[in-house]
Design an enzyme around this catalytic site. Structure first.
Site, short mmCIF file in Angstrom:
data_model
loop_
_atom_site.label_atom_id
_atom_site.label_comp_id
_atom_site.label_asym_id
_atom_site.label_seq_id
_atom_site.Cartn_x
_atom_site.Cartn_y
_atom_site.Cartn_z
N GLY A 59 48.38 24.85 40.85
CA GLY A 59 48.42 23.47 41.33
C GLY A 59 47.56 22.53 40.49
CG ASP A 60 49.05 19.49 38.75
OD1 ASP A 60 48.77 20.29 37.83
OD2 ASP A 60 50.19 19.05 38.96
CE LYS A 83 51.90 31.85 35.62
NZ LYS A 83 52.17 30.39 35.71
CG HIS A 99 49.67 24.30 32.05
ND1 HIS A 99 48.49 23.58 31.98
CD2 HIS A 99 50.18 24.08 33.29
CE1 HIS A 99 48.28 22.98 33.14
NE2 HIS A 99 49.29 23.26 33.95
CD GLU A 145 60.91 21.46 42.86
OE1 GLU A 145 60.93 22.61 42.37
OE2 GLU A 145 60.20 20.53 42.43
CB ALA A 200 48.88 30.95 39.10
CG HIS A 223 56.72 24.74 45.59
ND1 HIS A 223 56.59 23.92 44.49
CD2 HIS A 223 58.01 25.17 45.59
CE1 HIS A 223 57.75 23.85 43.85
NE2 HIS A 223 58.62 24.60 44.50
CB ALA A 252 47.75 17.88 44.49
#
Length: 318
Positions: free
Chosen positions: A117-118, A177, A161, A26, A137, A86, A60
């Site tokens: 996402g944040d 999801k 989470h 990544e 999501a 992403h 973000a």
């Protein structure tokens, strides 16, 4: 709905014929020309070592959306690494999400990791959906699936989470999801193999069909105690007590932590996790590189994926 015959993340994993555990990496989009050159040097190195695919993070609030698309498109054009882009729902209307997906399609990018996402500025802050966007999501997965032309992955959280009210609720969110159209999941970084294995067991126990889809573990060697605490703070998680004790011992009792000792231990612990996961039959290993080669190279050498000579080249290139 348009379908695609383009190669998928799962195709690449299945096609790996080296006899060793498939691995992927990544990256995040570089912000300067110098950082971009380092990113490409890292990408070329992992390409030589046989990485199956490379994911590219997405900032973000869409702060680096265009840069992410540009860098991912270049990876598609100039390397054999299969890009996994992403895509987050943060601050985006449905129309804007469609625009990003069109940009992906225009650049022959057909694998997407769909994330809620944040919140921008404060990952632990209050989540607020865009007035014309999506709340979950799973809705983003549905948009991508209905558009067609993409292979979809989602995030999963070994310890749950932090926004989920219970671990069971988090398990159900992950399954939603997958049921919405995702063919695989990639985990958040974790620091004990058992956390991944418990998540895998929960998913399968709750839904044999959807929960059995490939769950790819994300690994990142800890390079300093300070960075480790910062990382878990931003993710709303915590270091396991046994891990923290080992790190504290390596850091020492002086005014400054022994960064080299912590780094050495971080690589050792990452290798321990990888060896356990391989023994437990994971489909692949996914490494968060922070655009660097050497920490991951140490783990790859320990797993027998690269040679001592290749490790030395990586060290001298840092």
């Amino acid at each position: 709905m348009v379908t695609t015959s383009a190669s998928s993340v799962l195709d690449r994993i299945e096609e790996s014929t080296t006899g060793r555990i498939p691995f992927s990496v990544e990256f995040f989009p570089a912000r300067t020309d110098e950082a971009l050159e380092k990113l490409w040097a890292s990408a070329k190195t992992f390409e030589r070592w046989g990485a199956c695919f490379a994911s590219m993070t997405y900032g973000a609030g869409g702060s680096n959306r265009d840069r992410m698309v540009d860098v991912t498109a270049r990876m598609q054009r100039e390397t054999s690494l299969l890009p996994l882009a992403h895509l987050t729902a943060v601050n985006h209307s449905r129309a804007e999400l469609e625009q990003v997906l069109q940009a992906f399609a225009d650049n022959d990018i057909h694998n997407v990791l769909a994330l809620r996402g944040d919140p921008p500025g404060d990952p632990l802050g209050v989540w607020r959906k865009h007035p014309d966007g999506v709340e979950f999501a799973s809705e983003l997965v549905e948009i991508i699936r209905e558009r067609g032309g993409f292979h979809i992955g989602v995030a999963a959280f070994p310890s749950g989470h932090f926004r989920a009210p219970t671990l069971e609720a988090d398990t159900q969110f992950t399954l939603q999801k997958l049921r919405a159209g995702a063919s695989f999941a990639v985990t958040q970084i974790f620091f004990e193999a058992d956390a991944y294995l418990r998540l895998r067991d929960r998913l399968v126990a709750a839904d044999m069909e959807s929960g059995s889809r490939p769950l790819i573990p994300s690994i990142m060697p800890i390079m300093s105690l300070k960075s480790a605490h910062r990382m878990v703070q931003l993710s709303g998680s915590r270091l396991p007590r046994s891990v923290e004790q080992r790190l504290d011992k390596a850091a020492g009792s002086g005014p400054e932590e022994n960064v080299q000792a912590v780094s050495d231990l971080g690589i050792e612990m990452a290798l321990e996790i990888c060896e356990r996961l391989i023994a437990e039959g994971v489909p692949a290993l996914h490494f968060d590189t922070l655009n660097k080669v050497f920490p991951i190279a140490n783990v790859l050498r320990g797993l027998g994926i690269i040679s001592d000579a290749e490790l030395e080249v990586a060290k001298n290139a840092c």
